[in-house]
Design a protein around this motif. Structure first.
Motif, PDB file in Angstrom:
ATOM      1  N   UNK A  16       0.852  -1.192   0.000  1.00  0.00           N
ATOM      2  CA  UNK A  16       0.000   0.000   0.000  1.00  0.00           C
ATOM      3  C   UNK A  16       0.891   1.247   0.000  1.00  0.00           C
ATOM      4  N   UNK A  17       0.550   2.211  -0.803  1.00  0.00           N
ATOM      5  CA  UNK A  17       1.373   3.414  -0.883  1.00  0.00           C
ATOM      6  C   UNK A  17       0.759   4.628  -0.196  1.00  0.00           C
ATOM      7  N   UNK A  18      -0.547   4.641  -0.023  1.00  0.00           N
ATOM      8  CA  UNK A  18      -1.213   5.815   0.537  1.00  0.00           C
ATOM      9  C   UNK A  18      -0.651   6.154   1.921  1.00  0.00           C
ATOM     10  N   UNK A  19      -0.186   7.384   2.077  1.00  0.00           N
ATOM     11  CA  UNK A  19       0.256   7.878   3.373  1.00  0.00           C
ATOM     12  C   UNK A  19       1.613   7.390   3.838  1.00  0.00           C
ATOM     13  N   UNK A  20       2.303   6.612   3.022  1.00  0.00           N
ATOM     14  CA  UNK A  20       3.574   6.052   3.475  1.00  0.00           C
ATOM     15  C   UNK A  20       4.643   7.123   3.689  1.00  0.00           C
ATOM     16  N   UNK A  21       4.681   8.126   2.838  1.00  0.00           N
ATOM     17  CA  UNK A  21       5.667   9.189   3.009  1.00  0.00           C
ATOM     18  C   UNK A  21       5.436   9.906   4.342  1.00  0.00           C
ATOM     19  N   UNK A  22       4.181  10.226   4.604  1.00  0.00           N
ATOM     20  CA  UNK A  22       3.843  10.906   5.855  1.00  0.00           C
ATOM     21  C   UNK A  22       4.149  10.012   7.056  1.00  0.00           C
ATOM     22  N   UNK A  23       3.916   8.723   6.897  1.00  0.00           N
ATOM     23  CA  UNK A  23       4.256   7.759   7.957  1.00  0.00           C
ATOM     24  C   UNK A  23       5.754   7.790   8.236  1.00  0.00           C
ATOM     25  N   UNK A  24       6.557   7.752   7.182  1.00  0.00           N
ATOM     26  CA  UNK A  24       8.012   7.809   7.351  1.00  0.00           C
ATOM     27  C   UNK A  24       8.462   9.096   8.010  1.00  0.00           C
ATOM     28  N   UNK A  25       7.878  10.220   7.609  1.00  0.00           N
ATOM     29  CA  UNK A  25       8.226  11.500   8.223  1.00  0.00           C
ATOM     30  C   UNK A  25       7.884  11.526   9.708  1.00  0.00           C
ATOM     31  N   UNK A  26       6.708  10.991  10.062  1.00  0.00           N
ATOM     32  CA  UNK A  26       6.307  10.968  11.473  1.00  0.00           C
ATOM     33  C   UNK A  26       7.270  10.110  12.292  1.00  0.00           C
ATOM     34  N   UNK A  27       7.671   8.987  11.738  1.00  0.00           N
ATOM     35  CA  UNK A  27       8.628   8.119  12.431  1.00  0.00           C
ATOM     36  C   UNK A  27       9.982   8.817  12.565  1.00  0.00           C
ATOM     37  N   UNK A  28      10.391   9.519  11.521  1.00  0.00           N
ATOM     38  CA  UNK A  28      11.654  10.259  11.560  1.00  0.00           C
ATOM     39  C   UNK A  28      11.609  11.328  12.649  1.00  0.00           C
ATOM     40  N   UNK A  29      10.532  12.086  12.707  1.00  0.00           N
ATOM     41  CA  UNK A  29      10.397  13.123  13.727  1.00  0.00           C
ATOM     42  C   UNK A  29      10.348  12.542  15.138  1.00  0.00           C
ATOM     43  N   UNK A  30       9.857  11.305  15.258  1.00  0.00           N
ATOM     44  CA  UNK A  30       9.791  10.631  16.556  1.00  0.00           C
ATOM     45  C   UNK A  30      11.107   9.915  16.880  1.00  0.00           C
ATOM     46  N   UNK A  31      12.112  10.123  16.050  1.00  0.00           N
ATOM     47  CA  UNK A  31      13.442   9.525  16.233  1.00  0.00           C
ATOM     48  C   UNK A  31      13.402   7.999  16.189  1.00  0.00           C
ATOM     49  N   UNK A  32      12.486   7.470  15.416  1.00  0.00           N
ATOM     50  CA  UNK A  32      12.388   6.030  15.198  1.00  0.00           C
ATOM     51  C   UNK A  32      13.037   5.753  13.839  1.00  0.00           C
ATOM     52  N   UNK A  33      14.364   5.902  13.836  1.00  0.00           N
ATOM     53  CA  UNK A  33      15.120   5.931  12.584  1.00  0.00           C
ATOM     54  C   UNK A  33      15.043   4.636  11.798  1.00  0.00           C
ATOM     55  N   UNK A  34      15.188   3.498  12.450  1.00  0.00           N
ATOM     56  CA  UNK A  34      15.172   2.227  11.721  1.00  0.00           C
ATOM     57  C   UNK A  34      13.826   2.012  11.033  1.00  0.00           C
ATOM     58  N   UNK A  43      10.530   2.362   5.865  1.00  0.00           N
ATOM     59  CA  UNK A  43       9.438   2.948   5.080  1.00  0.00           C
ATOM     60  C   UNK A  43       9.993   3.703   3.874  1.00  0.00           C
ATOM     61  N   UNK A  44      10.971   4.586   4.111  1.00  0.00           N
ATOM     62  CA  UNK A  44      11.526   5.370   3.012  1.00  0.00           C
ATOM     63  C   UNK A  44      12.265   4.480   2.009  1.00  0.00           C
ATOM     64  N   UNK A  45      12.913   3.425   2.486  1.00  0.00           N
ATOM     65  CA  UNK A  45      13.580   2.493   1.575  1.00  0.00           C
ATOM     66  C   UNK A  45      12.599   1.820   0.644  1.00  0.00           C
ATOM     67  N   UNK A  46      11.446   1.432   1.175  1.00  0.00           N
ATOM     68  CA  UNK A  46      10.412   0.817   0.345  1.00  0.00           C
ATOM     69  C   UNK A  46       9.864   1.813  -0.676  1.00  0.00           C
ATOM     70  N   UNK A  47       9.679   3.053  -0.253  1.00  0.00           N
ATOM     71  CA  UNK A  47       9.207   4.086  -1.183  1.00  0.00           C
ATOM     72  C   UNK A  47      10.231   4.298  -2.293  1.00  0.00           C
TER      73      UNK A  47
END
Length: 130
Positions: A26-44, A49-53
């Motif tokens: 599924x692609x919907x919202x994945x970029x935003x999901x990755x950004x939220x994880x990045x901002x939450x310092x959940x780097x892995x 997510x970003x690797x899959x995108x």
């Protein structure tokens, strides 16, 4: 997406995980999901997510975010590959658009990285184009 917009990263992650199980790829919202994880310092998690995108949609602009995360995780070699892939797209396109401030900051971090690596030509391309 509303969970992520409200800063509820954990709830949003569970929502997207359920969606992934129901509809893999599924692609919907994945970029935003990755950004939220990045901002939450959940780097892995953000990197996954970003690797899959990137694998699905290509190296630009996501390769800059991937490279930035790889740098934060201490992998300069992988970061260089990611930055190089995104930079190659810039070299082929007559016009590019940086979609948001997170990506713009990652592009600038890539320019700094290239300067640190003794690659001023690549740094200049990033400083001039985006």
């Amino acid at each position: 997406m509303q969970f992520l917009q409200r800063g509820e990263v954990e709830t949003g992650s569970r929502f997207f995980a359920a969606g992934d199980r129901l509809l893999p790829g599924m692609t919907f919202g994945q970029f935003e999901r990755g950004e939220a994880l990045l901002r939450a310092d959940r780097l892995a998690e953000a990197l996954a997510i970003f690797g899959a995108i990137s694998a699905r949609e290509g190296a630009f602009p996501i390769g800059f975010l991937v490279g930035e995360i790889q740098l934060a995780l201490g992998d300069r070699t992988a970061a260089r590959r990611s930055f190089d892939g995104a930079l190659a797209v810039i070299g082929r396109e007559s016009e590019i658009a940086v979609p948001n401030e997170d990506v713009a900051a990652a592009v600038q971090r890539a320019a700094v990285f290239y300067r640190e690596e003794g690659l001023p030509r690549q740094a200049r391309l990033l400083e001039e184009d985006p």
